[in-house]
Design a protein around this motif. Structure first.
Motif, short mmCIF file in Angstrom:
data_model
loop_
_atom_site.label_atom_id
_atom_site.label_comp_id
_atom_site.label_asym_id
_atom_site.label_seq_id
_atom_site.Cartn_x
_atom_site.Cartn_y
_atom_site.Cartn_z
N VAL A 30 -3.47 15.28 -3.74
CA VAL A 30 -3.15 14.75 -2.42
C VAL A 30 -4.31 13.86 -1.99
N ALA A 31 -3.99 12.78 -1.30
CA ALA A 31 -5.02 11.89 -0.77
C ALA A 31 -4.52 11.29 0.53
N VAL A 32 -5.46 10.83 1.35
CA VAL A 32 -5.11 10.20 2.62
C VAL A 32 -6.10 9.06 2.86
N GLN A 33 -5.60 8.00 3.49
CA GLN A 33 -6.45 6.87 3.83
C GLN A 33 -5.88 6.14 5.04
N LYS A 34 -6.78 5.73 5.93
CA LYS A 34 -6.37 4.86 7.03
C LYS A 34 -6.34 3.45 6.49
N TRP A 35 -5.21 2.76 6.74
CA TRP A 35 -5.02 1.42 6.18
C TRP A 35 -4.29 0.57 7.21
N LYS A 36 -4.95 -0.46 7.69
CA LYS A 36 -4.37 -1.39 8.67
C LYS A 36 -3.80 -0.67 9.88
N GLY A 37 -4.57 0.30 10.41
CA GLY A 37 -4.19 0.98 11.63
C GLY A 37 -3.21 2.13 11.46
N LYS A 38 -2.72 2.35 10.25
CA LYS A 38 -1.81 3.46 9.95
C LYS A 38 -2.49 4.40 8.97
N TYR A 39 -1.92 5.57 8.80
CA TYR A 39 -2.47 6.56 7.88
C TYR A 39 -1.47 6.79 6.75
N LYS A 40 -1.95 6.65 5.53
CA LYS A 40 -1.08 6.84 4.36
C LYS A 40 -1.49 8.13 3.67
#
Length: 104
Positions: A30-40
């Protein structure tokens, strides 16, 4: 919470483990990243006995890989608690590798 600080700073953080279900072992990531104002949020689950075939199947879309997008850090925390049952503090920055490309 260090993990939340990393996410808010745009770093991709992740966690990998072997899980067991019905006597079958699975590689889970599992991974998470904030990208262009959203969270993936990315999740991947592969039967461990299939990992040796991963290179052969790399061009095929894997139904066990999933990316969802949420709007707030609160939504991220809720997803981790309610859907994944993982303490977000287990996640850490991924040195020199990423589990997913946030552009997709």
């Amino acid at each position: 919470m260090k993990s939340i600080q990393w996410i808010l700073a745009g770093k991709q953080i992740g966690y990998e483990e072997i899980r067991k279900k019905n006597d079958i072992e699975f590689y889970f990531a599992v991974a998470v990243q904030k990208w262009k104002g959203k969270y993936k949020i990315f999740t991947s689950k592969i039967e461990e006995n299939l990992l040796s075939f991963l290179d052969e199947c790399i061009d095929k879309e894997d139904e066990t890989d999933k990316v969802i997008q949420v709007d707030t850090i609160e939504d991220v925390l809720e997803y981790f608690n309610e859907m994944l049952h993982i303490d977000i503090e287990k996640l850490h920055p991924l040195k020199g590798q990423k589990l997913f490309n946030p552009r997709f």
